[in-house]
Design a protein around this motif. Structure first.
Motif, PDB file in Angstrom:
ATOM      1  N   ASP A 123     -38.641  40.715 -23.197  1.00  0.00           N
ATOM      2  CA  ASP A 123     -37.784  40.509 -24.363  1.00  0.00           C
ATOM      3  C   ASP A 123     -36.636  41.506 -24.385  1.00  0.00           C
ATOM      4  O   ASP A 123     -35.495  41.153 -24.700  1.00  0.00           O
ATOM      5  CB  ASP A 123     -38.604  40.638 -25.654  1.00  0.00           C
ATOM      6  CG  ASP A 123     -39.619  39.526 -25.824  1.00  0.00           C
ATOM      7  OD1 ASP A 123     -39.480  38.480 -25.150  1.00  0.00           O
ATOM      8  OD2 ASP A 123     -40.546  39.710 -26.631  1.00  0.00           O
ATOM      9  N   SER A 124     -36.933  42.759 -24.036  1.00  0.00           N
ATOM     10  CA  SER A 124     -35.891  43.789 -24.035  1.00  0.00           C
ATOM     11  C   SER A 124     -34.835  43.527 -22.968  1.00  0.00           C
ATOM     12  O   SER A 124     -33.636  43.638 -23.235  1.00  0.00           O
ATOM     13  CB  SER A 124     -36.509  45.171 -23.794  1.00  0.00           C
ATOM     14  OG  SER A 124     -37.392  45.497 -24.825  1.00  0.00           O
ATOM     15  N   SER A 130     -34.149  40.643 -21.583  1.00  0.00           N
ATOM     16  CA  SER A 130     -33.449  39.431 -21.973  1.00  0.00           C
ATOM     17  C   SER A 130     -32.421  39.713 -23.070  1.00  0.00           C
ATOM     18  O   SER A 130     -31.296  39.226 -23.027  1.00  0.00           O
ATOM     19  CB  SER A 130     -34.465  38.390 -22.445  1.00  0.00           C
ATOM     20  OG  SER A 130     -33.844  37.199 -22.779  1.00  0.00           O
ATOM     21  N   ALA A 131     -32.810  40.520 -24.050  1.00  0.00           N
ATOM     22  CA  ALA A 131     -31.887  40.871 -25.135  1.00  0.00           C
ATOM     23  C   ALA A 131     -30.696  41.659 -24.605  1.00  0.00           C
ATOM     24  O   ALA A 131     -29.545  41.416 -24.995  1.00  0.00           O
ATOM     25  CB  ALA A 131     -32.617  41.676 -26.205  1.00  0.00           C
TER      26      ALA A 131
END
Length: 96
Positions: free
Chosen positions: A62-63, A65-66
């Motif tokens: 998630d990190s 990707s963000a």
């Protein structure tokens, strides 16, 4: 949101940090290779965050990707998206 704690580094905590670093680095390399095959267009830019999140699961994915999504968003109006928005792109020397 969990509270962050500050403590004395241990071998285990350093091993966990290195593992996370290595996973993110491997995903970054994979995304870079895939983007090079797709070229420098919009598809390659959008594929980066999507692939990062699908390759690496959990908070690290998630990190990453963000972060890649943030980079893609910041490139709006400059570089590869300039033609879509009617702007002009500049090279590294600042000339048009």
């Amino acid at each position: 949101m969990s509270k962050a704690s500050v403590g004395v580094p241990t071998v285990k905590s350093m091993g966990n940090a290195f593992g996370t670093y290595a996973k993110a680095g491997a995903v970054g390399a994979a995304v870079s290779i895939i983007q090079s095959f797709l070229g420098g267009g919009i598809l390659a830019t959008l594929a980066g965050p999507i692939l990062a999140g699908s390759i690496l699961k959990g908070p690290v994915g998630d990190s990453v990707s963000a972060y890649l999504g943030l980079q893609a968003g910041m490139s709006l109006g400059t570089g590869q998206f300039a033609g879509l928005l009617g702007g002009t792109s500049t090279d590294s020397r600042g000339s048009i």
